[in-house]
Write a protein that holds these residues in place. Structure first.
Motif, mmCIF file in Angstrom:
data_model
loop_
_atom_site.group_PDB
_atom_site.id
_atom_site.type_symbol
_atom_site.label_atom_id
_atom_site.label_comp_id
_atom_site.label_asym_id
_atom_site.label_seq_id
_atom_site.Cartn_x
_atom_site.Cartn_y
_atom_site.Cartn_z
ATOM 1 N N ASN A 6 0.817 -1.210 0.000
ATOM 2 C CA ASN A 6 0.000 0.000 0.000
ATOM 3 C C ASN A 6 0.853 1.262 0.000
ATOM 4 O O ASN A 6 0.504 2.240 -0.659
ATOM 5 N N LEU A 10 0.816 3.876 -2.941
ATOM 6 C CA LEU A 10 0.455 5.266 -2.679
ATOM 7 C C LEU A 10 1.369 6.222 -3.426
ATOM 8 O O LEU A 10 0.909 7.184 -4.034
ATOM 9 N N TRP A 50 -5.788 3.010 -1.141
ATOM 10 C CA TRP A 50 -5.221 1.998 -0.240
ATOM 11 C C TRP A 50 -5.876 0.652 -0.543
ATOM 12 O O TRP A 50 -6.654 0.131 0.253
#
Length: 132
Positions: A6, A10, A50
């Motif tokens: 994640n 990101l 996410w």
């Protein structure tokens, strides 16, 4: 492992996809008729920010209104948000490290095309329907 993926997601694509969904949501919320579509864009935007550790499942109570809404979504915002996922996924697949992230981008395409009638659930609870 989900946290690591994640965080990498990101920085490489999640933030820009999130911005795209938020922009689409704001545009769709300009009219009263577009508010449900804007809320769907905000919901998917957070998921696109996410995504690892979550999945989408079809809602058992979704019916014909969701189908009609999905067609309108596809015309209003779905096609260019999906195009963003395709382009980002292809760019991520150029590197070996980016291949899992590119595949995750491709997995987001169905929910970006047809978001209504689906809900986002944690992967450890994929069977959270109204029946269970």
């Amino acid at each position: 492992m989900n946290l690591v993926l994640n965080v990498i997601w990101l920085f490489l694509s999640g933030f820009w996809l999130f911005v795209g969904y938020m922009f689409a949501g704001l545009l769709l919320c300009v009219t009263i008729i577009g508010i449900p579509f804007g809320i769907a864009a905000f919901r998917i935007g957070v998921y696109a920010l996410w995504p690892f550790g979550y999945t989408t499942v079809e809602r058992s109570d979704a019916g014909a209104p969701s189908c009609v809404g999905n067609v309108l979504w596809l015309i209003l915002a779905g096609w260019w948000l999906t195009l963003g996922h395709i382009v980002t996924g292809l760019l991520l697949c150029v590197t070996i490290i980016g291949i899992p992230l590119g595949i995750a981008n491709f997995k987001l395409i169905p929910v970006s095309l047809w978001p209504l009638g689906r809900k986002i659930v944690p992967t450890d609870q994929p069977f959270t329907s109204s029946r269970w």
